[in-house]
Scaffold this motif. Structure first.
Motif, PDB file in Angstrom:
ATOM      1  N   TYR A  66       7.725  13.121 -22.529  1.00 44.83           N
ATOM      2  CA  TYR A  66       7.733  12.832 -23.701  1.00 44.83           C
ATOM      3  C   TYR A  66       8.869  11.578 -23.642  1.00 44.83           C
ATOM      4  CZ  TYR A  66       9.764  11.896 -28.406  1.00 44.83           C
ATOM      5  OH  TYR A  66      10.019  11.463 -29.588  1.00 44.83           O
ATOM      6  N   LYS A  67       9.994  11.565 -22.930  1.00 44.61           N
ATOM      7  CA  LYS A  67      11.070  10.387 -23.042  1.00 44.61           C
ATOM      8  C   LYS A  67      10.365   9.277 -22.241  1.00 44.61           C
ATOM      9  CE  LYS A  67      15.040  13.592 -23.574  1.00 44.61           C
ATOM     10  NZ  LYS A  67      16.236  14.089 -22.698  1.00 44.61           N
ATOM     11  N   LYS A  68       9.820   9.584 -21.141  1.00 42.22           N
ATOM     12  CA  LYS A  68       9.386   8.442 -20.223  1.00 42.22           C
ATOM     13  C   LYS A  68       8.198   7.702 -21.005  1.00 42.22           C
ATOM     14  CE  LYS A  68       6.850   7.879 -15.895  1.00 42.22           C
ATOM     15  NZ  LYS A  68       7.714   7.282 -15.217  1.00 42.22           N
ATOM     16  N   LEU A  69       7.358   8.429 -21.638  1.00 46.12           N
ATOM     17  CA  LEU A  69       6.267   7.501 -22.575  1.00 46.12           C
ATOM     18  C   LEU A  69       7.148   7.011 -23.804  1.00 46.12           C
ATOM     19  CD1 LEU A  69       3.692  10.352 -22.241  1.00 46.12           C
ATOM     20  CD2 LEU A  69       3.402   7.941 -21.211  1.00 46.12           C
ATOM     21  N   SER A  70       7.937   7.543 -24.476  1.00 45.21           N
ATOM     22  CA  SER A  70       8.486   6.946 -25.597  1.00 45.21           C
ATOM     23  C   SER A  70       9.323   5.549 -25.321  1.00 45.21           C
ATOM     24  CB  SER A  70       9.409   8.073 -26.391  1.00 45.21           C
ATOM     25  OG  SER A  70       8.706   8.934 -26.912  1.00 45.21           O
ATOM     26  N   ASN A  71       9.959   5.800 -23.928  1.00 45.02           N
ATOM     27  CA  ASN A  71      10.685   4.622 -23.693  1.00 45.02           C
ATOM     28  C   ASN A  71       9.902   3.310 -23.465  1.00 45.02           C
ATOM     29  OD1 ASN A  71      13.329   5.886 -23.848  1.00 45.02           O
ATOM     30  ND2 ASN A  71      13.291   6.476 -21.489  1.00 45.02           N
ATOM     31  N   LYS A  72       8.422   3.504 -23.253  1.00 48.46           N
ATOM     32  CA  LYS A  72       7.611   2.435 -22.974  1.00 48.46           C
ATOM     33  C   LYS A  72       6.745   2.229 -24.203  1.00 48.46           C
ATOM     34  CE  LYS A  72       4.169   3.332 -19.915  1.00 48.46           C
ATOM     35  NZ  LYS A  72       3.624   3.422 -18.549  1.00 48.46           N
ATOM     36  N   GLY A  73       7.216   2.939 -25.337  1.00 51.03           N
ATOM     37  CA  GLY A  73       6.467   2.700 -26.508  1.00 51.03           C
ATOM     38  C   GLY A  73       5.088   3.746 -26.576  1.00 51.03           C
ATOM     39  N   GLY A  74       5.010   4.479 -25.700  1.00 50.85           N
ATOM     40  CA  GLY A  74       3.932   5.523 -25.676  1.00 50.85           C
ATOM     41  C   GLY A  74       3.849   6.653 -26.499  1.00 50.85           C
ATOM     42  N   MET A  75       3.226   7.730 -26.498  1.00 54.40           N
ATOM     43  CA  MET A  75       3.274   8.960 -27.056  1.00 54.40           C
ATOM     44  C   MET A  75       2.784  10.016 -26.162  1.00 54.40           C
ATOM     45  SD  MET A  75       0.578   8.737 -30.226  1.00 54.40           S
ATOM     46  CE  MET A  75       1.228  10.371 -30.619  1.00 54.40           C
ATOM     47  N   LEU A  76       3.224  11.355 -26.653  1.00 56.00           N
ATOM     48  CA  LEU A  76       2.726  12.500 -25.510  1.00 56.00           C
ATOM     49  C   LEU A  76       2.504  13.527 -26.851  1.00 56.00           C
ATOM     50  CD1 LEU A  76       3.555  14.114 -22.661  1.00 56.00           C
ATOM     51  CD2 LEU A  76       4.444  15.294 -24.420  1.00 56.00           C
ATOM     52  N   CYS A  77       1.465  14.396 -26.540  1.00 55.18           N
ATOM     53  CA  CYS A  77       1.280  15.234 -27.431  1.00 55.18           C
ATOM     54  C   CYS A  77       0.549  16.618 -26.636  1.00 55.18           C
ATOM     55  CB  CYS A  77       0.224  14.980 -28.527  1.00 55.18           C
ATOM     56  SG  CYS A  77      -1.429  14.804 -28.146  1.00 55.18           S
ATOM     57  N   ILE A  78       0.549  17.617 -27.291  1.00 60.60           N
ATOM     58  CA  ILE A  78       0.067  18.983 -26.631  1.00 60.60           C
ATOM     59  C   ILE A  78      -1.008  19.418 -27.420  1.00 60.60           C
ATOM     60  CG2 ILE A  78       2.327  19.330 -25.573  1.00 60.60           C
ATOM     61  CD1 ILE A  78       2.353  22.073 -27.523  1.00 60.60           C
ATOM     62  N   ALA A  79      -2.076  20.248 -26.589  1.00 56.60           N
ATOM     63  CA  ALA A  79      -3.114  20.678 -27.131  1.00 56.60           C
ATOM     64  C   ALA A  79      -3.376  21.992 -26.684  1.00 56.60           C
ATOM     65  CB  ALA A  79      -4.399  19.747 -27.222  1.00 56.60           C
ATOM     66  N   GLU A  80      -3.999  22.937 -27.582  1.00 55.39           N
ATOM     67  CA  GLU A  80      -4.453  24.149 -27.308  1.00 55.39           C
ATOM     68  C   GLU A  80      -3.341  25.263 -26.728  1.00 55.39           C
ATOM     69  OE1 GLU A  80      -8.392  24.360 -25.354  1.00 55.39           O
ATOM     70  OE2 GLU A  80      -8.756  22.278 -26.406  1.00 55.39           O
ATOM     71  N   PRO A  81      -2.128  25.314 -27.264  1.00 57.99           N
ATOM     72  CA  PRO A  81      -1.300  26.291 -26.390  1.00 57.99           C
ATOM     73  C   PRO A  81      -1.497  27.713 -26.779  1.00 57.99           C
ATOM     74  CG  PRO A  81      -0.165  25.240 -28.170  1.00 57.99           C
ATOM     75  CD  PRO A  81      -1.475  24.513 -28.106  1.00 57.99           C
ATOM     76  N   ASN A  82      -1.442  28.827 -26.134  1.00 57.96           N
ATOM     77  CA  ASN A  82      -1.793  29.963 -26.502  1.00 57.96           C
ATOM     78  C   ASN A  82      -0.563  30.632 -27.395  1.00 57.96           C
ATOM     79  OD1 ASN A  82       0.350  30.942 -24.980  1.00 57.96           O
ATOM     80  ND2 ASN A  82      -0.921  31.420 -23.297  1.00 57.96           N
ATOM     81  N   LYS A  83      -0.635  31.695 -27.930  1.00 56.63           N
ATOM     82  CA  LYS A  83       0.369  32.369 -28.908  1.00 56.63           C
ATOM     83  C   LYS A  83       1.891  32.139 -28.220  1.00 56.63           C
ATOM     84  CE  LYS A  83       0.767  36.694 -30.474  1.00 56.63           C
ATOM     85  NZ  LYS A  83       0.259  37.798 -30.704  1.00 56.63           N
ATOM     86  N   ASN A  84       1.890  32.637 -26.950  1.00 51.53           N
ATOM     87  CA  ASN A  84       3.299  32.710 -26.414  1.00 51.53           C
ATOM     88  C   ASN A  84       3.781  31.363 -26.081  1.00 51.53           C
ATOM     89  OD1 ASN A  84       3.186  35.518 -26.425  1.00 51.53           O
ATOM     90  ND2 ASN A  84       2.340  35.627 -24.371  1.00 51.53           N
ATOM     91  N   VAL A  85       3.056  30.558 -25.641  1.00 50.30           N
ATOM     92  CA  VAL A  85       3.581  29.255 -25.301  1.00 50.30           C
ATOM     93  C   VAL A  85       3.822  28.283 -26.813  1.00 50.30           C
ATOM     94  CG1 VAL A  85       2.966  26.757 -24.322  1.00 50.30           C
ATOM     95  CG2 VAL A  85       2.270  28.945 -22.885  1.00 50.30           C
ATOM     96  N   ASN A  86       2.967  28.530 -27.616  1.00 53.08           N
ATOM     97  CA  ASN A  86       3.147  28.105 -28.887  1.00 53.08           C
ATOM     98  C   ASN A  86       4.667  28.500 -29.510  1.00 53.08           C
ATOM     99  OD1 ASN A  86       2.212  26.297 -31.263  1.00 53.08           O
ATOM    100  ND2 ASN A  86       2.098  28.279 -32.304  1.00 53.08           N
ATOM    101  N   ARG A  87       5.013  29.659 -29.322  1.00 52.51           N
ATOM    102  CA  ARG A  87       6.068  30.142 -29.740  1.00 52.51           C
ATOM    103  C   ARG A  87       7.352  29.744 -28.919  1.00 52.51           C
ATOM    104  NH1 ARG A  87       9.104  32.151 -33.771  1.00 52.51           N
ATOM    105  NH2 ARG A  87      10.260  33.859 -33.178  1.00 52.51           N
ATOM    106  N   ILE A  88       7.204  29.478 -27.994  1.00 55.13           N
ATOM    107  CA  ILE A  88       8.286  28.710 -26.995  1.00 55.13           C
ATOM    108  C   ILE A  88       8.598  27.208 -27.461  1.00 55.13           C
ATOM    109  CG2 ILE A  88       8.633  27.879 -24.757  1.00 55.13           C
ATOM    110  CD1 ILE A  88       7.287  30.452 -23.538  1.00 55.13           C
ATOM    111  N   PHE A  89       7.332  26.726 -27.650  1.00 61.72           N
ATOM    112  CA  PHE A  89       7.537  25.468 -28.147  1.00 61.72           C
ATOM    113  C   PHE A  89       8.358  25.196 -29.701  1.00 61.72           C
ATOM    114  CE2 PHE A  89       4.442  23.870 -25.224  1.00 61.72           C
ATOM    115  CZ  PHE A  89       4.903  22.658 -24.860  1.00 61.72           C
ATOM    116  N   GLU A  90       7.889  26.286 -30.627  1.00 63.38           N
ATOM    117  CA  GLU A  90       8.648  26.434 -31.769  1.00 63.38           C
ATOM    118  C   GLU A  90      10.072  26.669 -31.547  1.00 63.38           C
ATOM    119  OE1 GLU A  90       6.596  29.404 -33.757  1.00 63.38           O
ATOM    120  OE2 GLU A  90       4.711  28.023 -34.549  1.00 63.38           O
TER     121      GLU A  90
END
Length: 111
Positions: A66-90
Motif C-alpha cells: 500500500y505504501k509503495k503504491l501510494s508513494n507513486k500516486g497509485g492505489m491498492l485494494c483487496i477483494a474477496e477476503p474470507n470471514k477470518n481474513v476480513n476480521r483481521i483487516f477490520e
C-alpha cells in the motif's frame, strides 16, 4: 503461498493462495514488488479468495505494498477476503486505508 498474476488494462491482479504468515510474507513482498517495478504498475488488486490464514507479517506485507503504491500516486485494494481474513483487516484498521471489494470484477470496475 502461491501467487498468480494477471494484468487487466493497467491493473495488476494478484491472486494469493495459502497462508500469508511469517514464512511467506517476504516472498510475497519480493514477488509483488518485482512485478510492480518491472511493469510500472500503479494499481494493484490483491485477491484474497484463496488465503486460509493471515498473521501480522501478512498485514505488514499488505501495508508495505500500500505504501509503495501510494508513494507513486497509485492505489491498492483487496477483494474477496474470507470471514477470518476480513476480521483481521477490520481489527487492524486496514479498511481505513485500503478499500475492500466483494469481487475482483467489482474492484476492477471501481479503481
Amino acid at each position: 503461498m502461491y501467487l498468480k498474476f494477471e494484468k487487466q488494462k493497467n491493473i495488476l491482479i494478484t491472486t494469493l493462495s495459502g497462508e500469508l504468515d511469517h514464512n511467506s510474507a517476504e516472498e510475497v513482498r519480493v514477488k509483488i514488488d518485482d512485478r510492480i517495478d518491472r511493469d510500472n504498475i500503479e494499481k494493484v488488486i490483491l485477491n484474497f479468495s484463496g488465503v486460509t490464514f493471515m498473521d501480522s507479517s501478512g498485514i505488514g506485507a499488505v501495508l508495505g505494498r500500500y505504501k509503495k503504491l501510494s508513494n507513486k500516486g497509485g492505489m491498492l485494494c483487496i477483494a474477496e477476503p474470507n470471514k477470518n481474513v476480513n476480521r483481521i483487516f477490520e481489527l487492524a484498521g486496514l479498511y481505513k486505508l485500503i478499500k475492500n471489494y466483494n469481487t475482483v470484477d467489482e474492484a476492477v470496475r471501481c479503481i
